[in-house]
Design an enzyme around this catalytic site. Structure first.
Site, short mmCIF file in Angstrom:
data_model
loop_
_atom_site.label_atom_id
_atom_site.label_comp_id
_atom_site.label_asym_id
_atom_site.label_seq_id
_atom_site.Cartn_x
_atom_site.Cartn_y
_atom_site.Cartn_z
N LYS A 1 -3.20 -10.77 -10.52
CA LYS A 1 -4.59 -11.22 -10.64
C LYS A 1 -5.48 -10.18 -11.26
O LYS A 1 -6.50 -10.49 -11.82
CB LYS A 1 -5.14 -11.55 -9.24
CG LYS A 1 -4.55 -12.79 -8.63
CD LYS A 1 -5.37 -13.28 -7.46
CE LYS A 1 -5.23 -12.40 -6.26
NZ LYS A 1 -5.73 -13.05 -5.02
N LYS B 1 -1.60 0.93 -6.09
CA LYS B 1 -3.06 0.78 -6.11
C LYS B 1 -3.75 2.13 -6.04
O LYS B 1 -4.74 2.38 -6.73
CB LYS B 1 -3.54 -0.10 -4.96
CG LYS B 1 -3.25 -1.59 -5.16
CD LYS B 1 -3.87 -2.41 -4.04
CE LYS B 1 -3.52 -3.88 -4.16
NZ LYS B 1 -3.99 -4.65 -2.99
N LYS C 1 5.05 -7.81 -12.77
CA LYS C 1 4.81 -9.11 -12.13
C LYS C 1 3.46 -9.66 -12.58
O LYS C 1 2.55 -8.88 -12.91
CB LYS C 1 4.87 -8.98 -10.60
CG LYS C 1 3.69 -8.26 -10.02
CD LYS C 1 3.54 -8.48 -8.52
CE LYS C 1 2.25 -7.78 -8.12
NZ LYS C 1 1.83 -7.89 -6.78
P1 AMP Z 1 -2.44 -12.01 -3.67
O1 AMP Z 1 -2.72 -12.45 -5.05
O2 AMP Z 1 -2.00 -10.57 -3.63
O3 AMP Z 1 -3.50 -12.35 -2.67
O4 AMP Z 1 -1.14 -12.81 -3.27
C1 AMP Z 1 -1.16 -14.08 -2.67
C2 AMP Z 1 0.24 -14.61 -2.54
O5 AMP Z 1 0.81 -14.84 -3.83
C3 AMP Z 1 1.22 -13.67 -1.83
O6 AMP Z 1 2.06 -14.42 -1.00
C4 AMP Z 1 1.98 -13.03 -2.95
O7 AMP Z 1 3.27 -12.62 -2.57
C5 AMP Z 1 2.06 -14.16 -3.95
N1 AMP Z 1 2.19 -13.66 -5.32
C6 AMP Z 1 1.32 -12.84 -5.97
N2 AMP Z 1 1.75 -12.57 -7.21
C7 AMP Z 1 2.92 -13.23 -7.36
C8 AMP Z 1 3.86 -13.36 -8.46
N3 AMP Z 1 3.66 -12.75 -9.62
N4 AMP Z 1 4.96 -14.13 -8.26
C9 AMP Z 1 5.16 -14.76 -7.08
N5 AMP Z 1 4.32 -14.67 -6.02
C10 AMP Z 1 3.21 -13.93 -6.16
#
Ligand code: AMP
Ligand code: TRP
Length: 327
Positions: free
Chosen positions: A196, A112, A193
């Site tokens: 968002k 980031k 990966k």
């Molecule tokens: P965030 O979008 O960073 O708030 O992530 C929320 C949750 O989704 C966390 O537990 C992350 O580890 C999971 N997560 C985010 N991106 C992925 C992905 N590409 N594959 C699996 N889990 C994900």
């Protein structure tokens, strides 16, 4: 006493099937087994600038998505991080026992920070705030996707360091990763990966995407030069599609192999799209019902915050006493 579970998601960007298969789906599975707290981490979201009106709307959207996924507010606490001031308060105490070197080593921070012209202090502190979220409730289990495992590891280190300096205070938590789906990759680029913040068309399937958009993104997914599924030589794009199907369906490995070995990629994609749409259409229907009910969400979030507030207050009081702060 049941083991406590804590996890959360940031109210920024659009939740996608990676968030669902990596985390949310697991939360639903374990919610009756443990005492669960599911948080909308708005203080984490502001480590990168968010438009205030958009942020406020996203908080409700994420809460509604938790509910649409099947999180039951009668069994779990669904709450917003900034509604319980002890998250920020404990984060400060933990900051003071955390070496900067530990934070500078975090892969997510490095990625980031590399994308910013000037790096806000909040970005560096981000994992300390996450540690505070978890330790505040003495959570024993943190169900997340693979990209967050390093942050939970750091949380363990911070807890152990605090405990050795000030005496046994915190439960040292463990990570819970799903067997399949812990790291869903981008459909357009299976080396990254699914994220968002990535805006390229056909990168992700968002949980609220209409069925035709879901199908289009999956049908265009990057595969490899094989014509059909071969488990021995399949590239990351094909393995990702298989993981998406398996995580949605729950099919065991043997069934997956029998079903897909030798299948041409066009047909594989069609089956993955059908499976995703079959899950997401009823999910979206529940989402629309939830947001159309006046006052319902606000009540759930207020109830969640009220339920967890005494736990947060008790931990901060104990931490202040241990550290010799003014109580
Ligand atoms: P965030 O979008 O960073 O708030 O992530 C929320 C949750 O989704 C966390 O537990 C992350 O580890 C999971 N997560 C985010 N991106 C992925 C992905 N590409 N594959 C699996 N889990 C994900
Ligand atoms: N950092 C997590 C993410 O981006 C969100 C988060 C904040 C979290 N606090 C947490 C996850 C505590 C688990 C436990 O995915």
């Amino acid at each position: 006493m049941k083991t406590r579970v804590f996890s959360g998601m940031q109210p920024s960007g659009n939740l996608h099937i990676g968030n669902y298969l990596g985390a949310l789906k697991n939360w639903v599975r374990i919610q009756s087994e443990y005492e669960c707290i599911f948080c909308i981490v708005d203080l984490h979201a502001i480590t990168l600038y968010q438009g205030p009106a958009e942020l406020r709307a996203k908080i409700d959207e994420i809460a509604a998505l938790y509910l649409a996924a099947g999180i039951d507010p009668k069994v779990c606490s669904i709450m917003v991080q900034s509604a319980v001031p002890e998250h920020a308060e404990l984060a400060w105490m933990l900051t003071c026992v955390t070496p900067v070197g530990w934070l500078e080593r975090m892969t997510q921070y490095k990625a980031k920070a590399a994308r910013q012209e000037s790096v806000g202090d909040g970005l560096l502190q981000y994992p300390v705030l996450m540690a505070a979220d978890i330790l505040l409730y003495q959570a024993g289990i943190v169900p997340v996707g693979e990209d967050q495992a390093q942050h939970v590891e750091l949380t363990r280190d911070i807890a152990q360091r605090f405990n050795s300096l000030y005496g046994e205070t915190f439960v040292v938590p463990g990570t819970s990763l799903p067997a399949v789906g812990a790291r869903i990759m981008g459909l357009d680029d299976p080396a990254q990966k699914m994220s968002k913040s990535e805006t390229a068309a056909n990168h992700a399937v968002a949980l609220l995407d209409p069925p035709d958009k879901i199908r289009k993104a999956i049908m265009r997914a990057t595969t490899d030069s094989n014509p059909a599924v071969d488990y021995e030589t399949a590239g990351p794009g094909v393995l990702n599609l298989l993981a998406i199907y398996q995580a949605f369906s729950g099919a065991p490995d043997a069934e997956m192999k029998a079903r897909f070995t030798g299948l041409r990629y066009g047909e594989l994609k069609k089956q993955v799209a059908d499976m995703a749409i079959a899950h997401l259409e009823p999910f979206q229907e529940r989402y629309r019902r939830i947001v159309s009910e006046p006052g319902y969400l606000a009540g759930v979030l207020r109830g969640g915050a009220e339920r967890v507030a005494p736990l947060a207050a008790a931990t901060v009081r104990m931490v202040k006493e241990r550290m010799g702060l003014y109580v």
